[in-house]
Enzyme design. Sequence first.
Site: not given
Length: 244
Positions: A114, A219, A221
């Site tokens: 990001c 994202h 994660e």
Amino acid sequence: MPRHPLIGITGREDTSARLHAAPMHAVGVTYTHAIQQAGGTPCILPPTLTEEDWPVLIARLDGLLLSGGEDIAPTLYGETPQPWLGRVDETRDHAELGLVRLWVSTGKPLLAICRGHQVLNVALGGTLTQDILTEVPEALDHAYVPSRPMERIVHQVTIMPDSHLAKVLGRTTLEVNSAHHQAVIQPGTGLRVVAYAPDGINEATELVDHPFCISVQWHPEAMAKTSETMRSLFEAFVQHARGD
Ligand code: MN
């Protein structure tokens, strides 16, 4: 037991604490969890690093993860700040841009997410749009929605079949989340755009001729708990950091 490589994760200043006069340096739990799940040892890096810290970190860290966060000061990519620019932290910009410029020359693995995707780009001389909705009005809405869970799929990306990213993920299309209001416009020196959203917005780059330097606008994660494909990105990153 395999060696656990040491992975630095860039942090942000967090002033949301009840003791408002005592700001914290913080990293989202999903980042540290994704690294631990992949077999790495995470280490939170404060956003106040200076040129004295960069060589120390380069010598000791096995991998660098650039996390999400604020907008980058537009003067750092040669533009005047516009009213639609979000919050910036120039101390953090300085800390990360300097570290990244030195880091990429070492060949050690780098994963950028990001804001990190944008930091890598600006570090290498690329440019950003200051706000997608204002400057690219025909684009989809990629922005963060507070009421939407971060793991929720927002749009698809198409990945270049001959890219390192496609090899790591084992696929050329992927459904991703989206929580960004800026995007890479002109890629920095040596960076190749390797994934696009359906509206043409750049969603990933990688540094050509580098063992592992991948940046993604989404994202992973936040999807690592539920998506094996997203976990494979962290696993490949940690494997490179381990020297496998
Ligand atoms: Mn997006």
